[in-house]
Each structure stands twice: as C-alpha cells, then as structure tokens.
Write a protein that holds these residues in place. Structure first.
Motif, PDB file in Angstrom:
ATOM      1  N   THR A   4      -7.851   1.118 -17.123  1.00 48.20           N
ATOM      2  CA  THR A   4      -7.743   0.575 -18.226  1.00 48.20           C
ATOM      3  C   THR A   4      -6.232  -0.041 -18.456  1.00 48.20           C
ATOM      4  O   THR A   4      -6.080  -0.904 -19.057  1.00 48.20           O
ATOM      5  N   ALA A   5      -5.187   0.870 -18.384  1.00 49.14           N
ATOM      6  CA  ALA A   5      -3.988   0.634 -18.497  1.00 49.14           C
ATOM      7  C   ALA A   5      -3.727  -0.540 -17.546  1.00 49.14           C
ATOM      8  O   ALA A   5      -3.002  -1.594 -18.262  1.00 49.14           O
ATOM      9  N   SER A   6      -3.932  -0.821 -16.521  1.00 49.84           N
ATOM     10  CA  SER A   6      -3.561  -1.620 -15.599  1.00 49.84           C
ATOM     11  C   SER A   6      -4.261  -2.986 -16.272  1.00 49.84           C
ATOM     12  O   SER A   6      -3.402  -4.084 -16.329  1.00 49.84           O
ATOM     13  N   TYR A   7      -5.577  -2.996 -16.485  1.00 52.51           N
ATOM     14  CA  TYR A   7      -6.210  -4.222 -16.833  1.00 52.51           C
ATOM     15  C   TYR A   7      -5.689  -4.692 -18.485  1.00 52.51           C
ATOM     16  O   TYR A   7      -5.310  -5.717 -18.737  1.00 52.51           O
ATOM     17  N   ALA A   8      -5.203  -3.620 -19.134  1.00 54.62           N
ATOM     18  CA  ALA A   8      -4.600  -4.012 -20.582  1.00 54.62           C
ATOM     19  C   ALA A   8      -3.366  -4.770 -20.337  1.00 54.62           C
ATOM     20  O   ALA A   8      -3.130  -5.729 -21.068  1.00 54.62           O
ATOM     21  N   LEU A   9      -2.487  -4.341 -19.418  1.00 55.07           N
ATOM     22  CA  LEU A   9      -1.370  -4.897 -19.288  1.00 55.07           C
ATOM     23  C   LEU A   9      -1.504  -6.397 -18.415  1.00 55.07           C
ATOM     24  O   LEU A   9      -0.752  -7.262 -18.759  1.00 55.07           O
ATOM     25  N   SER A  10      -2.533  -6.629 -17.377  1.00 52.99           N
ATOM     26  CA  SER A  10      -2.448  -7.676 -16.769  1.00 52.99           C
ATOM     27  C   SER A  10      -3.583  -8.970 -17.602  1.00 52.99           C
ATOM     28  O   SER A  10      -3.370  -9.953 -17.366  1.00 52.99           O
ATOM     29  N   GLY A  11      -4.409  -8.157 -18.524  1.00 53.88           N
ATOM     30  CA  GLY A  11      -5.182  -8.916 -19.319  1.00 53.88           C
ATOM     31  C   GLY A  11      -6.233  -9.572 -18.579  1.00 53.88           C
ATOM     32  O   GLY A  11      -7.051 -10.582 -18.562  1.00 53.88           O
ATOM     33  N   LYS A  12      -6.650  -8.935 -17.469  1.00 51.05           N
ATOM     34  CA  LYS A  12      -7.558  -9.778 -16.330  1.00 51.05           C
ATOM     35  C   LYS A  12      -9.021  -9.046 -16.604  1.00 51.05           C
ATOM     36  O   LYS A  12      -9.803  -9.509 -16.037  1.00 51.05           O
ATOM     37  N   ARG A  13      -9.166  -8.408 -17.875  1.00 55.65           N
ATOM     38  CA  ARG A  13     -10.640  -8.237 -18.166  1.00 55.65           C
ATOM     39  C   ARG A  13     -10.514  -7.752 -19.862  1.00 55.65           C
ATOM     40  O   ARG A  13      -9.355  -7.290 -20.285  1.00 55.65           O
ATOM     41  N   ALA A  14     -11.688  -7.937 -20.459  1.00 57.40           N
ATOM     42  CA  ALA A  14     -11.730  -7.692 -21.826  1.00 57.40           C
ATOM     43  C   ALA A  14     -11.354  -6.297 -22.326  1.00 57.40           C
ATOM     44  O   ALA A  14     -11.657  -5.416 -21.619  1.00 57.40           O
ATOM     45  N   ILE A  15     -10.371  -6.251 -23.160  1.00 56.71           N
ATOM     46  CA  ILE A  15      -9.819  -5.092 -23.742  1.00 56.71           C
ATOM     47  C   ILE A  15      -9.814  -4.884 -24.963  1.00 56.71           C
ATOM     48  O   ILE A  15      -9.468  -5.911 -25.644  1.00 56.71           O
ATOM     49  N   SER A  16     -10.265  -3.968 -25.661  1.00 57.62           N
ATOM     50  CA  SER A  16     -10.200  -3.989 -27.190  1.00 57.62           C
ATOM     51  C   SER A  16      -8.831  -3.863 -27.879  1.00 57.62           C
ATOM     52  O   SER A  16      -8.024  -3.552 -27.228  1.00 57.62           O
ATOM     53  N   GLU A  17      -8.682  -4.792 -28.909  1.00 57.66           N
ATOM     54  CA  GLU A  17      -7.529  -4.938 -29.403  1.00 57.66           C
ATOM     55  C   GLU A  17      -6.595  -3.812 -29.428  1.00 57.66           C
ATOM     56  O   GLU A  17      -5.480  -3.644 -29.191  1.00 57.66           O
ATOM     57  N   GLU A  18      -7.150  -2.542 -30.087  1.00 55.48           N
ATOM     58  CA  GLU A  18      -6.545  -1.473 -30.496  1.00 55.48           C
ATOM     59  C   GLU A  18      -6.159  -0.891 -29.002  1.00 55.48           C
ATOM     60  O   GLU A  18      -4.889  -0.528 -29.123  1.00 55.48           O
ATOM     61  N   VAL A  19      -6.769  -0.644 -28.133  1.00 60.80           N
ATOM     62  CA  VAL A  19      -6.368  -0.025 -26.753  1.00 60.80           C
ATOM     63  C   VAL A  19      -5.170  -0.855 -25.948  1.00 60.80           C
ATOM     64  O   VAL A  19      -4.131  -0.335 -25.508  1.00 60.80           O
ATOM     65  N   ARG A  20      -5.313  -2.376 -26.157  1.00 59.63           N
ATOM     66  CA  ARG A  20      -4.286  -3.000 -25.649  1.00 59.63           C
ATOM     67  C   ARG A  20      -3.265  -2.820 -26.291  1.00 59.63           C
ATOM     68  O   ARG A  20      -2.285  -2.672 -25.691  1.00 59.63           O
ATOM     69  N   GLN A  21      -3.035  -2.634 -27.454  1.00 60.17           N
ATOM     70  CA  GLN A  21      -1.882  -2.216 -28.167  1.00 60.17           C
ATOM     71  C   GLN A  21      -1.159  -0.910 -28.017  1.00 60.17           C
ATOM     72  O   GLN A  21       0.030  -0.685 -27.758  1.00 60.17           O
ATOM     73  N   ARG A  22      -2.159   0.153 -27.897  1.00 58.45           N
ATOM     74  CA  ARG A  22      -1.657   1.082 -27.642  1.00 58.45           C
ATOM     75  C   ARG A  22      -0.862   1.317 -26.189  1.00 58.45           C
ATOM     76  O   ARG A  22       0.090   1.875 -25.799  1.00 58.45           O
ATOM     77  N   VAL A  23      -1.448   0.660 -25.030  1.00 55.46           N
ATOM     78  CA  VAL A  23      -1.028   0.640 -23.918  1.00 55.46           C
ATOM     79  C   VAL A  23       0.229  -0.222 -23.813  1.00 55.46           C
ATOM     80  O   VAL A  23       1.387   0.401 -23.338  1.00 55.46           O
ATOM     81  N   ALA A  24       0.139  -1.399 -24.433  1.00 52.10           N
ATOM     82  CA  ALA A  24       1.748  -2.060 -24.594  1.00 52.10           C
ATOM     83  C   ALA A  24       2.670  -1.263 -25.262  1.00 52.10           C
ATOM     84  O   ALA A  24       3.719  -1.315 -24.647  1.00 52.10           O
TER      85      ALA A  24
END
Lengths: 338, 338
Positions: free
Chosen positions: B17-37
DNA sequence: CTGAAAGCGCTTACAG
DNA sequence: CTGAAAGCGCTTACAG
C-alpha cells in the motif's frame, strides 16, 4: 541475459558456489572453479549491477557534480571531467555525471537513492550550497576547489596564494617594478570563486612587500569585452612592464590584442598566465604560465575518495585539505623589462 | 536510511500500500495516501535506486559514450555532453559518462550489466567498433553522427552534404569563382570521420556544377601547424576570394593569421565556418558560419532514445536517420569578391 | 480500497 | 570444499 542461477545450473553447482567461484572469496576446488568459469564464459554472464548493488551496498559508481555558469569561460571544465572519469575507471568505478543547475538537490538525489558510492564536487564555491547536503549525506565526498568550511569532505586545490606570490616574485626578480594583474570578473568572486581573491590578495601583498606597483583589476569573461579591457589597461598603465593573468578568457584574447598593438612579448611586455597545459595548447598561447593541473587535481580527488569508500579504516580518518604547489612553466614570455 | 517498510510501518499500512500510495499506480483512499506521504516526508524517504532497478528492470540512467582523441580539438565535445545531460535530466534520467578508450568494451559492460536503459554514442566513426556491440546489446541506442551502416540504432546528424553546398552556393551567388576549403586533418577521415568527406565531396561537386574553382585541402588540428597551413594556402592561392572552414582549429586560428597578414574580412576575403554558436562565442570568431547545433542534435538523440526506452510500441518502430538542415548564421564575413 | 506473498539477481553468513 | 537459505529494498500480480 544469463543470471548466476543459469551459470550454476550449467556448471552443476549451487548458486552460492558459482558466486564464490567467480569472486574468489572463498576456497573452491580448481575443478569446480574451472567449470563455473567456463559456464560463465559460454553464457556470456555479466552480473546485474542493480542486484549486486542491492546485495553489497556498493554501486561502483561515483557521482561527478559539475556546475555550469552562463557567464563563464567553459573550455576549462572538460579537463577536470576527463581526469575524474579516467581515474575512476582505472580504479573500477563508473561516473554518474550531473550537470543539473540545482546542484544541492541533485546531490541529495543521487546519494539518498544510493546511486553512487561517493561524490566529486567540481567548481566549488566559497559557501557552496552543496556542502551542507554533502555533510548530511550517507556517502563521502571530495571537492576540487577550496570552500570556506572544509569540514566533512576532502579538499584539493591549487595553492592560489602561492601562485600569486610566484608570479610577482618572478617578475620582481627580473627587475619589473610595475605590473598589471587581471583576475576573473568580479561576479565570479561574488558567486564564491575564492581562488580569485586568494591569488589576488597574495599577489597584492607580495607586491607591496617587494616595493612593486601592482594594478589589480577584475576582468571580463567574454569577447569582445575582454579584448577591450586589455587595450584599456595597456593604455591606462603605459609604464607597466608585466602582465599577470588569472583569467583564461583574457589569456586567450591577448595574442590578437598584442599583435594589433604591435606589442612584442617579452620585449615590450612580460606575461605570465594561470591555466592548464592543455588549455595553452588549445588556444596556442605562447606565454609562461602557472600550471593549474586539472588532471592532477581530478585524479587526486578520485583516489582519495575511493580510498575512503573502500577502506573501513580510511572512512573515519580525518578529512584532508591538500594544495598543489604552483609550477611555473616557462615559455619564454618573461624578460628583463624594457 | 528509511526504507519503504519504515514508511509503511509509520503510516500503519502494508508495504504494498505504501508503494502504491507513493507511485499512484492504483486507487488509494485519500486519507491513507496522505498518511503515507506524511510518513515518507517525515522519514526523508528516498527509494533505493538499485532495488527499484532490480524490481522494474529500469535504471533511469542513460549511458553516454564519448571518445577522445589525442590529436583532436577538444572544446567542441563539451557542448554535446551538456546537451545530452540536460535533456536527459529533463526527462527524468541521469547520465553515466563513459570516456574509456575502449568504447566497445565499455558499451558491453554497461549494457550487459544493466546499468543503463539506453545509450548515446558520440563522435561516431564510419565503421565504429561500438556499433556491432550496440546491435547485440539488450538496450537501445542513438548516435550523434552518421555511420556507414545505420541499422540497429537511431542516427542524428547535421546534413554535411547540404552544408557543403550551402557554403559554395552562398559565395557563388555573391560572385566568387575561386575558393579554398579547409577540412579536418586527413587522419580524421582515416579514423572514420565521415562528416569530413561528406561536406568536402558535396562542396567539390557543387563547385564543379557552378563552374567554381575549389581548392579542397585537409587541415591540421593543432597550433602552430594550422596557422602555418593557413598562411601557406593564402600564399599558394592568392586569387582565391573565399575561404570555407570545416575545421574548428583553423577557424580559431584565422583571426590572428588574418590580422598578421593585414587581410580584411570580408573586403579581401570572404569566410564561412562550420561550428557552433557557442564555439564562436568562446573563440570570439567574427565569421558567418553553418551552425553545427550540438544542443539540438544531443537533445534529439536523447528524446528519441527515451521514447524508445519507455514505450513498448516505440521500441519496435523502425530506426530513424535524421538530418538537421544546415543553417547559415550571418556575421557579415562574406561579400562581393574584391 | 488494502494486504500477504512472490520475485527481481545478487552476496554472504550459517551449517555441514 | 560445497549447499540451502536468508536478505538487500523495491514492485506488482494475486486475492479478497
């Protein structure tokens, strides 16, 4: 492309044995060693650099950070790059060349991502913004050029102070009593080119000590401005008998200016430059000069860097600041003043 | 240094999930995306380039193979290197600079070990020994310069034939009927510098068609030989009214030779060179010239290479040979003959 | 929308 | 002297 697994299979051994046989890092029976070597040859095996880097934390690549400035006389840079590149290859390293305008950012990128084992900084400024980044980086670095704060890296440079003194002393000894020194443009100083004032200040002081009049001016880095400046100076100080040039563009422009004025060197004017032998050849400059030794400096920087990279003991040795003594290469452009 | 695992833990998600959140290569909930970022930022996370290369088979590095010859006028090379480097960075790639004397071997090393995604060849020879290696390599390549056999790589070059014709036509139109063409030294041809005879032969033929006498000679690459040659030629062909220069060293030497002979350009002699704008500035050359456009060529080569590297469809497109049309930049050094 | 797992191709302790 | 296994730090199908 063949992997270590393919080689191992072909040789009928395990992957670890294949790896050890190739690296020689542990005892291997001669027979197995040969079988592995033969298999590797037959399959044209080449280790995957990324995989090896991941396993060993060594990339066998050095970063080379070159800065380019619009207002700069570029031909000098190439020699440093070649020296660094050639020396690195001799020691088994490749060169990642970075010419990005934002050097600090680039440096962070290549060190943080572990693309390089170490870094050489070219064209360093007195307060170079790459330095704090390098000090915080997980990789060691060396610079060609002397910054104000040398902590956290190895530093290599020409002894520009001594160069200034050698120039003045040489002409003073021949009997000259009034000289002109043309430095790089003032904006090079503002940008942090400490070597400009290092040579200049030392020359000014030595001239004072020797009772020599020294007109120290900042030059230009481009034609036709630099040609005009040369003419202006020669007009302004007609009694000056010697010209010192810490400015490549001025040196390159002097032959045509001198010819246009009917000025003979050294009969009418003694000249000493500061540049490299290669530069002199490219521009066919007939002047005696202080060798700036880009090849020696680049090579030294790489050797020290590699030592620090490869040896765990060297890694923690104190950082060094090393000056090359200026060597005056005679081309017969100085003589007793007219 | 923080790894993707550290980031994942800090953000309370899995590594994928961290990898995908950073790469944007699959749909990620905005909240998780922010936490990872945020976690990545806080830990100053930078992906390990070797690990990424291993996983993706992409290094985001391009090889740049530059050849240096002892007997060559070096200052031109730097501009190609800068153009390639700057364009590559713009497209997200770094440059592995290889200056090894044995270019074929170096090329094999960096492609077989997967250090680079593609390769740019500089200073290519007619029968360049790097070409067979490139054709067999697992990575695509582009060259600046035209080899005899263009199969298996993208080729970019100035149209030197047309350049020769433009030079001759321009002076013919002004009324010139006797010209001198100074090419690079003959050993450059022997080494495979096809651009030398390409311009020369085209100029010779066009001169013949126009009824123009053309003295085509091979030059020198160094001072003082090139200066002597210029004088000899001007003495030998006193009725020649135009000088064409496909030789950087000769162009650089001409101003001082002309001045020494009291030769006015263009009143006594019309001159057209072939070099880059940057070269003209460095040597302050006051001549009209055919722009050799190292920046455009370097940039084109990189852009095509990257397209081929990145797009699976482009990968199998037919290779291209692209010529830049010569542009005559006027500096007022040509006129009606005396 | 998210996670557990496999795999990229090496090297190198660990075990025998 | 040799092998099975773990691990380097990522990405990306596979599964839910």
């Amino acid at each position: 492309m063949a992997t270590i697994g393919d080689v191992a299979r072909a040789a009928g051994v395990s992957r670890s044995t294949a790896s050890y046989a190739l690296s020689g890092k542990r005892a291997i029976s001669e027979e197995v060693r040969q079988r592995v070597a033969e298999a590797a040859r037959a399959l044209a095996y080449t280790p995957n650099a990324g995989a090896r880097a991941l396993a060993t934390s060594q990339t066998m690549v050095l970063g080379l950070l070159a800065q380019f400035y619009e207002d700069e006389f570029a031909p000098a840079m190439m020699q440093y790059i070649r020296a660094v590149s050639d020396t690195a290859r001799t020691l088994g390293y490749d060169i990642l060349l970075v010419t990005e305008a934002d050097g600090a950012r680039a440096l962070r990128r290549i060190t943080d991502s572990r693309m390089v084992d170490g870094v050489v900084l070219l064209n360093i400024a007195e307060h170079d913004e790459r330095l704090p980044v390098l000090r915080a980086a997980p990789r060691p670095g060396a610079s060609v050029g002397l910054p104000a704060d040398c902590s956290g890296l190895d530093v290599f440079d020409l002894d520009f102070e001594e160069a200034g003194r050698v120039m003045v002393d040489h002409l003073h000894r021949l009997g000259h009593r009034e000289l002109i020194l043309i430095s790089q443009p003032e904006h090079v100083v503002h940008r942090g080119g400490a070597y400009v004032w290092r040579l200049r200040d030392a020359a000014v002081q030595r001239a004072r000590e020797r009772g020599v009049t020294l007109h120290a001016v900042y030059g230009e880095s481009r034609q036709p401005a630099v040609g005009r400046l040369l003419n202006t100076l020669l007009d302004t100080y007609p009694s000056a008998t010697g010209l010192l040039l810490n400015n490549e563009a001025a040196a390159a422009a002097l032959p045509s200016v001198a010819r246009a004025r009917g000025l003979r060197v050294p009969e009418d004017l003694s000249v000493i430059g500061r540049y490299s032998d290669d530069f002199a050849a490219t521009f066919s400059l007939p002047y005696s000069f202080i060798e700036s030794a880009p090849d020696r400096l680049g090579s030294m920087a790489v050797r020290h860097l590699v030592r620090r990279v490869e040896s765990t003991t060297a890694r923690d040795e104190p950082y060094v600041v090393r000056f090359i003594s200026p060597e005056l290469v005679s081309r017969g452009s100085t003589a007793v003043p007219r």
